[in-house]
Design a protein around this motif. Structure first.
Motif, PDB file in Angstrom:
ATOM      1  N   SER A 309       0.832  -1.205   0.000  1.00 49.12           N
ATOM      2  CA  SER A 309       0.000   0.000   0.000  1.00 49.12           C
ATOM      3  C   SER A 309       0.869   1.258   0.000  1.00 49.12           C
ATOM      4  N   ASP A 310       1.917   1.249   0.830  1.00 53.53           N
ATOM      5  CA  ASP A 310       2.826   2.399   0.887  1.00 53.53           C
ATOM      6  C   ASP A 310       3.547   2.591  -0.441  1.00 53.53           C
ATOM      7  N   CYS A 311       3.881   1.481  -1.094  1.00 52.60           N
ATOM      8  CA  CYS A 311       4.585   1.544  -2.376  1.00 52.60           C
ATOM      9  C   CYS A 311       3.732   2.251  -3.423  1.00 52.60           C
ATOM     10  N   LEU A 312       2.449   1.924  -3.477  1.00 46.74           N
ATOM     11  CA  LEU A 312       1.545   2.576  -4.423  1.00 46.74           C
ATOM     12  C   LEU A 312       1.442   4.075  -4.134  1.00 46.74           C
ATOM     13  N   PHE A 364      10.702  -5.694   3.981  1.00 50.27           N
ATOM     14  CA  PHE A 364      11.337  -5.020   5.107  1.00 50.27           C
ATOM     15  C   PHE A 364      10.649  -3.678   5.351  1.00 50.27           C
ATOM     16  N   HIS A 365      11.451  -2.710   5.700  1.00 50.30           N
ATOM     17  CA  HIS A 365      10.950  -1.360   5.903  1.00 50.30           C
ATOM     18  C   HIS A 365      11.069  -0.583   4.598  1.00 50.30           C
ATOM     19  N   LEU A 366      10.081   0.251   4.298  1.00 50.64           N
ATOM     20  CA  LEU A 366      10.047   0.940   3.008  1.00 50.64           C
ATOM     21  C   LEU A 366       9.906   2.438   3.215  1.00 50.64           C
ATOM     22  N   GLU A 367      10.747   3.204   2.510  1.00 48.12           N
ATOM     23  CA  GLU A 367      10.641   4.660   2.489  1.00 48.12           C
ATOM     24  C   GLU A 367      10.741   5.138   1.046  1.00 48.12           C
TER      25      GLU A 367
END
Length: 544
Positions: A309-312, A364-367
């Protein structure tokens, strides 16, 4: 005509690089000295001082620190050094993008549009984090090599790929598994694209040559860090970034899960380090595994879904056209006859690259900054889609072309331009630099700790961490949550803390601190600094 267009493209490139250099050297100088860059400067100083054992670091890649050594040697200020380095990296990145565009069937005027759009994008990169910026620069040239139609013609392509892959790994550990998977798949694609047997043999030679040079270079660094930590590892970053958003983390995020925010004081990892974050490999913290229990596996699935979701959202933040561009590229591929599929080389290579690079981070963790290379690819693919659209009859009108081009530029530059404007208003890095200049008159140094401040999240830790660097101090962090005054006093004494920072106008001062001198005389609003080695002398005691 073709030569004239090429000349025009080169002129556009030179103008964009020049404008970038001027802006980079004259605007937002202190914003570029980010918290992470301070860590790299500290590591570079260790190399320069011959403290190799402490300079070798399993968390932070060595390349950026190596690039900073000459600046340290010449006595250049940190602010000047990071701005010069970012200027060079940015110019090379823009030039690399110009080369990468040539791997696509994109017309000359659209190439110019892409390069012009890269200006605010690269400026934004330069203001956020230098190691991610450097990684984008290296990966662009790696992609230029493996996307090349002539890749199979010389073994030098394989050697260059391996060399750039190793440099990428020296910049950030994630590049190690990415290169292995990506280079392997790219060679498979080149192999099956080649119809001539000799060409396929050359592809195999390139693959062997690339992996060989990558293994030799990467292996030397792996041996160094494995020897230091006592076990085979290519990076200790995984432990921190995977364990942080674990089941025990409040809210499941990196900010809440890192032990420095909830396990109390941490001594810096060596005598010349200014904070434990200089080598997070020594952090205390509970490790976890997705296979540890059904609950842990469910948490891992939730983490992956959240990352998707964060990637989108990140893609949309790059440009609201991102998803449209990806769908359009897939439709372009689907529209071609099956036996012509592999002739759309750069398009296929780009989509494969985006899938591999993004997919690894979902675990993992995504930014947002982790996916900057995807931003560049989306911009180029957007130019590719424009080229295809302009071949259609309903886009023969110059007005419709102009509207589409204007929309394309706006959608890609809006976010970075907005970020650059906001950065001009200051930020934590530049603000703390100016605060440090106010505090230097009080000779604050030595061991430093701070209270806890939650709005914004753990703000006290981030602010004091930066001040410790500017003040040549050693930051021990913040106390545990809900610690009693007696426990806090003992912790400060046990860690031999010299100065205790209390942030926040409304935060109460522990009673035991009232016997110590507050040294800053409220020079910084919302900050009190107590010298724990300077007791207050009462008038009664003075009279005696």
């Amino acid at each position: 005509m073709k030569q004239r267009i090429s000349d025009k493209n080169i002129i556009t490139l030179l103008i964009v690089v020049l404008i970038y250099a001027v802006l980079c050297l004259t605007k937002h100088q202190y914003v570029r000295l980010t918290a992470d860059s301070m860590l790299y400067f500290s590591i570079a100083q260790k190399y320069l001082a011959g403290d190799i054992q402490n300079a070798i670091n399993g968390y932070w890649g060595p390349l950026l620190a190596w690039l900073l050594i000459p600046f340290r040697y010449m006595g250049t200020t940190d602010v000047t050094a990071i701005n010069i380095l970012d200027t060079v990296i940015g110019g090379i990145t823009i030039t690399g993008t110009w080369i990468l565009i040539r791997r696509f069937e994109i017309k000359g005027n659209i190439r110019n549009i892409i390069i012009i759009s890269m200006l605010p994008i690269v400026l934004k990169f330069s203001l956020v984090q230098p190691m991610d910026f450097l990684l984008v620069c290296i990966l662009i040239y790696y992609l230029c090599t493996v996307f090349n139609d002539d890749y199979h013609r010389s073994v030098n392509s394989g050697l260059l790929s391996g060399f750039l892959g190793a440099l990428a790994y020296f910049t950030k550990a994630y590049a190690f598994p990415f290169f292995i998977v990506h280079f392997f798949i790219m060679n498979i694609l080149h192999y099956f694209k080649s119809k001539v047997r000799d060409d396929r043999k050359k592809v195999l030679k390139n693959a062997v040559a690339g992996f060989l040079i990558f293994s030799l270079m990467s292996g030397a660094w792996i041996m160094a860090i494995s020897s230091k930590y006592g076990h085979i590892t290519f990076s200790t970053m995984r432990d921190t970034n995977f364990n942080a958003p674990g089941p025990e983390a409040m809210g499941g995020g990196l900010e809440f899960g890192v032990p420095v925010f909830y396990e109390g004081f941490f001594a810096p990892p060596n005598d010349t380090a200014f904070v434990i974050w200089e080598d997070p490999s020594y952090l205390r913290g509970q490790k976890w595994s997705a296979w540890q229990s059904p609950e842990h596996f469910k948490h891992f699935i939730r983490l992956v879904l959240k990352n998707i979701s964060d990637c989108l959202k990140i893609f949309e933040n790059f440009s609201t056209l991102s998803v449209v561009i990806i769908i359009a590229c897939l439709l372009i591929l689907h529209d071609r006859r099956r036996n012509e599929l592999l002739h759309q080389d750069s398009l296929i290579y780009s989509l494969v690259t985006m899938g591999i690079f993004t997919g690894g981070y979902l675990l993992f963790h995504l930014e947002e900054r982790y996916l900057w290379i995807i931003n560049v690819l989306l911009l180029i693919l957007g130019g590719y889609v424009l080229t295809v659209l302009f071949e259609k009859k309903y886009f023969e009108n110059n007005v419709s072309k102009g509207v589409l081009i204007a929309s394309f530029i706006i959608f890609f530059v809006f976010t970075p331009v907005k970020f650059i404007i906001q950065a001009g208003r200051g930020g934590m890095d530049s603000d703390m630099y100016y605060v440090s200049t106010d505090l230097r008159q009080y000779n604050i140094s030595g061991n430093i700790a701070s209270n806890r401040e939650y709005i914004p999240v753990h703000d006290a830790w981030h602010k004091t961490f930066r001040l410790a660097y500017w003040l040549n101090g050693r930051y021990y962090g913040q106390p545990k949550e809900n610690i009693s005054n007696g426990e806090l006093e003992n912790e400060l004494k046990n860690n031999n803390i010299d100065y205790y920072f209390i942030w926040g106008e409304g935060n109460a001062v522990p009673p035991f601190l009232t016997v110590y001198k507050e040294v800053t005389e409220n020079i910084v609003p919302g900050l009190k600094v107590y010298s724990l080695k300077t007791p207050v002398i009462s008038s009664e005691s003075a009279g005696n």
